[in-house]
Design an enzyme around this catalytic site. Structure first.
Site, PDB file in Angstrom:
ATOM      1  N   ALA A 142       0.876  -1.186   0.000  1.00  0.00           N
ATOM      2  CA  ALA A 142       0.000   0.000   0.000  1.00  0.00           C
ATOM      3  C   ALA A 142       0.909   1.229   0.000  1.00  0.00           C
ATOM      4  O   ALA A 142       0.808   2.117   0.858  1.00  0.00           O
ATOM      5  CB  ALA A 142      -0.952  -0.013   1.185  1.00  0.00           C
ATOM      6  N   HIS A 198       7.137   5.786   1.241  1.00  0.00           N
ATOM      7  CA  HIS A 198       7.932   4.631   0.796  1.00  0.00           C
ATOM      8  C   HIS A 198       8.801   5.013  -0.405  1.00  0.00           C
ATOM      9  O   HIS A 198       9.960   4.620  -0.501  1.00  0.00           O
ATOM     10  CB  HIS A 198       7.016   3.479   0.354  1.00  0.00           C
ATOM     11  N   GLN A 229       3.092  -9.229  13.374  1.00  0.00           N
ATOM     12  CA  GLN A 229       3.249  -7.936  14.037  1.00  0.00           C
ATOM     13  C   GLN A 229       1.914  -7.234  14.281  1.00  0.00           C
ATOM     14  O   GLN A 229       1.876  -6.108  14.766  1.00  0.00           O
ATOM     15  CB  GLN A 229       4.207  -7.034  13.259  1.00  0.00           C
ATOM     16  N   LYS A 274       8.738   7.960  10.550  1.00  0.00           N
ATOM     17  CA  LYS A 274       7.376   8.017  11.096  1.00  0.00           C
ATOM     18  C   LYS A 274       7.200   6.936  12.169  1.00  0.00           C
ATOM     19  O   LYS A 274       6.516   7.121  13.159  1.00  0.00           O
ATOM     20  CB  LYS A 274       6.330   7.835   9.995  1.00  0.00           C
ATOM     21  N   ARG A 287      -2.305   3.321   6.229  1.00  0.00           N
ATOM     22  CA  ARG A 287      -3.606   3.286   6.903  1.00  0.00           C
ATOM     23  C   ARG A 287      -4.490   4.488   6.560  1.00  0.00           C
ATOM     24  O   ARG A 287      -5.702   4.435   6.773  1.00  0.00           O
ATOM     25  CB  ARG A 287      -3.417   3.210   8.421  1.00  0.00           C
TER      26      ARG A 287
HETATM   27  O1  PAF Z   1       7.187  -0.471   8.793  1.00  0.00           O
HETATM   28  C1  PAF Z   1       6.732  -1.459   8.171  1.00  0.00           C
HETATM   29  O2  PAF Z   1       6.131  -1.345   7.099  1.00  0.00           O
HETATM   30  C2  PAF Z   1       6.902  -2.843   8.770  1.00  0.00           C
HETATM   31  O3  PAF Z   1       6.818  -2.802  10.152  1.00  0.00           O
HETATM   32  C3  PAF Z   1       8.169  -3.561   8.317  1.00  0.00           C
HETATM   33  C4  PAF Z   1       9.426  -2.865   8.786  1.00  0.00           C
HETATM   34  C5  PAF Z   1       8.183  -3.667   6.794  1.00  0.00           C
HETATM   35  C6  PAF Z   1       8.188  -4.982   8.886  1.00  0.00           C
HETATM   36  O4  PAF Z   1       7.050  -5.698   8.486  1.00  0.00           O
END
Ligand code: PAF
Length: 286
Positions: free
Chosen positions: A32, A37, A61, A151, A191
């Protein structure tokens, strides 16, 4: 851009490519993708070597099943964005590739104090999951440089500790990049896509709170500003989880401003079932 779904195929390609390139620059993500990114991809591309991005929504996670189910998945869009950004390799593994022996068998790391505050408290087990997946991804990709967004301030500290625990801190350079914001200050986040138009309009209140925490650091007690922020967030319809001040280096929580130490303000608040976090490193006004 080349796309790999299998660990073996990615590793074969990287070992071949490494003969002619001077290293792997790695941007792990959960997809997403947004400008935040892409700024990491751009930064990675400024380093010599090839840029590898991973997209994997890591189940371990998520402490909240609904958050996991609703996590946005936009693979086609992600591929187009990464291609445009000039990313060399996309690693798109299945859960089986990342956790071949099941998630229960994945190693668990202890991040001590960092797991007992802020995100650690509000998302129990979250950093254990982050540690598991990042350790596995690093073992697969074997990068020279790892790029993360500020962030997720506490996550950056957890991953720094993970590199130390894995004795990779001298082999992998951790590079963190500033938060990218929308025009109204809202920190870009995957999100944000889940916000309704009216929630999106008020979501920048979190940033306004951070700005006011910064603006008042030499004129007010932190507890006064903290209460103002909590009241404002509640007024706008948020359920604030924390509005905190911490030492920016150690993340030890602070009751009041102290301009003699580096400080960071951190906020987590939920609106309409969407949990948003943001932070700002504070600088005394010159
Ligand atoms: O920040 C994220 O998107 C995630 O926590 C990561 C570092 C890719 C691990 O899944």
């Amino acid at each position: 851009m080349v796309i790999f779904k299998k660990v073996g195929d990615l590793q074969a390609y990287l070992s071949d490519k490494n003969k002619s390139h001077s290293g792997v620059n790695f941007v792990p993500t959960m997809g997403a993708l947004h400008q935040g990114h892409l700024s990491l991809i751009q930064l990675a591309k400024q380093h010599s070597g090839i840029t590898v991005c991973s997209v994997f929504v890591n189940p371990t996670q998520f402490n909240n099943a609904i958050d996991f189910e609703k996590y946005p998945i936009t693979i086609a869009e992600d591929i187009a964005l990464l291609t445009d950004a000039g990313c060399d390799v996309l690693f798109l593994p299945s859960q089986q590739e990342i956790y071949p022996d099941g998630t229960d068998k994945a190693p668990s790391f202890d991040f001590g104090y960092l797991e007992t505050i802020l995100e650690g408290v509000h998302r129990p087990g979250h950093f254990k999951g982050v540690g598991q997946v990042v350790a596995r991804l690093l073992d697969i990709v074997k990068p020279e440089c790892l790029f993360l967004g500020q962030k997720d301030y506490q996550q950056c500290m957890v991953i720094k500790m993970l590199l130390e625990k894995l004795k990779l801190d001298s082999k992998i350079q951790l590079i963190t990049a500033p938060t990218i914001r929308e025009d109204d200050g809202l920190a870009m986040s995957s999100r944000n896509r889940r916000l309704t138009p009216s929630q999106r309009t008020i979501a920048s209140t979190i940033y306004q709170c951070l700005v006011s925490i910064q603006a008042k650091l030499q004129t007010e007690k932190f507890e006064v500003v903290q209460k103002e922020c909590i009241d404002l967030l509640k007024d706008k319809g948020f359920a604030p989880e924390y509005v905190s001040l911490a030492n920016a280096t150690t993340l030890s929580l602070m009751d009041d401003y102290n301009i003699d130490v580096p400080m960071v303000a951190l906020i987590a608040a939920e609106i309409g079932g969407v949990r948003l976090i943001d932070n700002m490193v504070l600088n005394p006004v010159q």
